[in-house]
Scaffold this active site. Structure first.
Site, PDB file in Angstrom:
ATOM      1  N   LYS A 127       0.712  -1.137  -0.077  1.00 52.09           N
ATOM      2  CA  LYS A 127      -0.025   0.049   0.047  1.00 52.09           C
ATOM      3  C   LYS A 127       0.869   1.293   0.079  1.00 52.09           C
ATOM      4  O   LYS A 127       0.404   2.126  -0.714  1.00 52.09           O
ATOM      5  CB  LYS A 127      -0.790   0.019   1.242  1.00 52.09           C
ATOM      6  N   LYS A 146      -5.181 -10.295  -6.424  1.00 51.25           N
ATOM      7  CA  LYS A 146      -6.287 -10.755  -5.518  1.00 51.25           C
ATOM      8  C   LYS A 146      -7.632  -9.699  -5.992  1.00 51.25           C
ATOM      9  O   LYS A 146      -7.498  -8.559  -6.457  1.00 51.25           O
ATOM     10  CB  LYS A 146      -5.772 -10.122  -4.327  1.00 51.25           C
ATOM     11  N   LYS A 186     -11.497  -4.183  -3.635  1.00 50.18           N
ATOM     12  CA  LYS A 186     -12.378  -3.029  -3.718  1.00 50.18           C
ATOM     13  C   LYS A 186     -11.596  -2.046  -4.680  1.00 50.18           C
ATOM     14  O   LYS A 186     -12.183  -1.148  -5.211  1.00 50.18           O
ATOM     15  CB  LYS A 186     -12.702  -2.625  -2.556  1.00 50.18           C
TER      16      LYS A 186
HETATM   17  P1  TYM Z   1     -10.862  -6.439   4.444  1.00 49.19           P
HETATM   18  O1  TYM Z   1     -11.945  -5.356   4.860  1.00 49.19           O
HETATM   19  O2  TYM Z   1      -9.975  -5.971   3.451  1.00 49.19           O
HETATM   20  O3  TYM Z   1     -11.505  -7.652   4.056  1.00 49.19           O
HETATM   21  C1  TYM Z   1     -12.615  -8.321   4.739  1.00 49.19           C
HETATM   22  C2  TYM Z   1     -12.231  -9.854   4.742  1.00 49.19           C
HETATM   23  O4  TYM Z   1     -12.481 -10.253   3.489  1.00 49.19           O
HETATM   24  C3  TYM Z   1     -11.291 -11.059   2.990  1.00 49.19           C
HETATM   25  N1  TYM Z   1     -10.733 -11.093   1.818  1.00 49.19           N
HETATM   26  C4  TYM Z   1     -10.644 -11.916   0.969  1.00 49.19           C
HETATM   27  N2  TYM Z   1     -10.918 -13.257   0.924  1.00 49.19           N
HETATM   28  C5  TYM Z   1     -10.648 -13.820  -0.185  1.00 49.19           C
HETATM   29  N3  TYM Z   1     -10.273 -13.486  -1.523  1.00 49.19           N
HETATM   30  C6  TYM Z   1     -10.149 -12.217  -1.604  1.00 49.19           C
HETATM   31  N4  TYM Z   1      -9.795 -11.526  -2.635  1.00 49.19           N
HETATM   32  C7  TYM Z   1     -10.464 -11.205  -0.317  1.00 49.19           C
HETATM   33  N5  TYM Z   1     -10.439  -9.831  -0.143  1.00 49.19           N
HETATM   34  C8  TYM Z   1     -10.610  -9.526   1.051  1.00 49.19           C
HETATM   35  C9  TYM Z   1     -10.292 -10.518   4.090  1.00 49.19           C
HETATM   36  O5  TYM Z   1      -9.184 -11.486   4.371  1.00 49.19           O
HETATM   37  C10 TYM Z   1     -11.002 -10.370   5.329  1.00 49.19           C
HETATM   38  O6  TYM Z   1     -11.063 -11.370   6.179  1.00 49.19           O
HETATM   39  N6  TYM Z   1      -7.647  -5.784   8.186  1.00 49.19           N
HETATM   40  C11 TYM Z   1      -8.978  -6.254   7.841  1.00 49.19           C
HETATM   41  C12 TYM Z   1     -10.229  -6.003   8.831  1.00 49.19           C
HETATM   42  C13 TYM Z   1      -9.607  -6.254  10.291  1.00 49.19           C
HETATM   43  C14 TYM Z   1     -10.001  -7.375  10.809  1.00 49.19           C
HETATM   44  C15 TYM Z   1      -9.661  -7.227  12.216  1.00 49.19           C
HETATM   45  C16 TYM Z   1     -10.106  -8.736  10.389  1.00 49.19           C
HETATM   46  C17 TYM Z   1      -9.359  -5.145  11.066  1.00 49.19           C
HETATM   47  N7  TYM Z   1      -9.598  -5.846  12.250  1.00 49.19           N
HETATM   48  C18 TYM Z   1      -9.562  -7.838  13.183  1.00 49.19           C
HETATM   49  C19 TYM Z   1      -9.893  -9.674  11.526  1.00 49.19           C
HETATM   50  C20 TYM Z   1      -9.687  -9.384  12.913  1.00 49.19           C
HETATM   51  C21 TYM Z   1      -9.314  -6.006   6.392  1.00 49.19           C
HETATM   52  O7  TYM Z   1      -8.761  -4.995   5.902  1.00 49.19           O
HETATM   53  O8  TYM Z   1     -10.066  -6.862   5.612  1.00 49.19           O
END
Ligand code: TYM
Length: 334
Positions: free
Chosen positions: A115, A198, A201
């Protein structure tokens, strides 16, 4: 090691409409885990502002993520769904963890490197300490299990390191070492335009992702236009390794049908992509269609959604409050 009560925590950023990767990699598992565990699911708006956000869009995305959780089947009455910024304990614990975690650990995070890119001196400090806040999210509830997609694995390893270092530094057995739950056939859903990237969004191409709010026509058209090749579909799973786009379509279909990749592949071996794409589009319409309808219905009643968040935050604070009090005692604040 103390035996901790089993508790699930996970979070999703309100940075735009959720896509199939979020659904198959994480939210589908959130729903399943409710049968077995006490679950806490959070809309992580504090993580979202580590990069610039429009305040009005952030507010509306927060409600949309909440609506997506409920539409996918998270039971907000039995479990806890809430907004991160409304439970102050997350920030309180994050500060303590900023002082436990090491800069060297954060520097190794691939997501930060990706990022920040060449702009490292100019990104927010929040983007760098992002994983410390993630550890605080989980450990403010002494959560033991964290369902996520594959891309969050390294962040969870860091959460375990922080928990372990806190316990060692203060000679306590206070925090559990949270276990990542990364499972299913779609732990890493790839872009429909490039099977080596991947699904995300932030991809410039709308065609790269299926959104949970996409119409049936959008779904069909995106799958029809998904990148593929002119060969026939191979018979053997090993042959998929150098066909990332084909592997991705097979993985998505397997995840939707809850069946093994081998079984899915057996149905298409030696056939043209058009058959696979038609079936995948039909299946996705059946999976995403009902979720879309519920999301749109729920978004018609924003007052109700705000009430759900309010109740969720109160329930979350009841758990996190006493835990942070203990942490403050351990570190010598009280
Ligand atoms: P975020 O908001 O980017 O994504 C939410 C969840 O979706 C999963 N994900 C995917 N899984 C499979 N294939 C993909 N292409 C894909 N894109 C996203 C992510 O792995 C995630 O599980 N940092 C985290 C949010 C967070 C969090 C936490 C998660 C903040 N605090 C505490 C667990 C525990 C994030 O940015 O997810």
């Amino acid at each position: 090691m103390t035996s901790f009560q089993k508790r699930v925590f996970s979070g999703v950023q309100p940075t735009g409409t959720l896509h199939l990767g979020n659904y198959l990699g994480a939210i589908k598992n959130f729903v399943e885990l409710q049968k077995e565990y006490e679950c806490i699911y959070c809309v992580v708006d504090q993580h979202a502002i580590t990069v610039e956000q429009n305040p009005n869009e952030l507010r509306s995305n927060t409600l949309e993520v909440l609506a997506s959780f409920i539409a996918a089947g998270v039971d907000y009455k039995e479990q806890i769904i809430f907004q991160q910024s409304s439970v102050a304990e997350h920030s309180q614990l994050a500060w303590v963890f900023n002082c436990v975690s090491r800069i060297g650990w954060l520097n190794r995070m691939t997501q930060f490197k990706d990022k920040a890119g060449k702009n490292r001196e100019n990104v927010s400090v929040g983007l760098m300490v992002y994983p410390n806040l993630m550890a605080a999210d989980i450990l403010a509830y002494l959560a033991t299990h964290v369902p996520v997609g594959d891309d969050q694995k390294q962040h969870l390893e860091l959460s375990r390191d922080i928990a372990q270092k806190f316990n060692n530094d203060f000679k306590v057995d206070f925090f559990p070492l949270p276990e990542p739950l990364i499972y299913g056939n779609a732990t890493r859903v790839m872009s429909l335009r490039d099977g080596t990237k991947k699904m995300s969004k932030s991809d410039a191409s709308e065609l790269s992702r299926i959104l949970l709010t996409d119409s049936d026509d959008d779904i069909s058209s995106k799958i029809r236009k998904a990148k593929s090749d002119s060969d026939l579909i191979p018979e053997d799973k090993d042959q998929l390794q150098n066909k990332p786009e084909c592997l991705n379509l097979i993985n998505i279909l397997s995840a939707c049908l809850d069946q093994s990749i081998e079984k899915t592949l057996a149905g298409y071996a030696g056939k043209e992509y058009s058959k696979l794409k038609n079936d995948l589009a039909d299946t996705l319409i059946q999976v995403v269609g009902p979720v879309r309808k519920k999301i749109l219905n729920l978004l018609d009643n924003k007052d109700e959604l705000n009430k759900i968040l309010q109740v969720g935050s109160e329930k979350a604070s009841t758990i996190a409050g006493p835990i942070i009090k203990e942490v403050y005692k351990i570190v010598g604040f009280k």
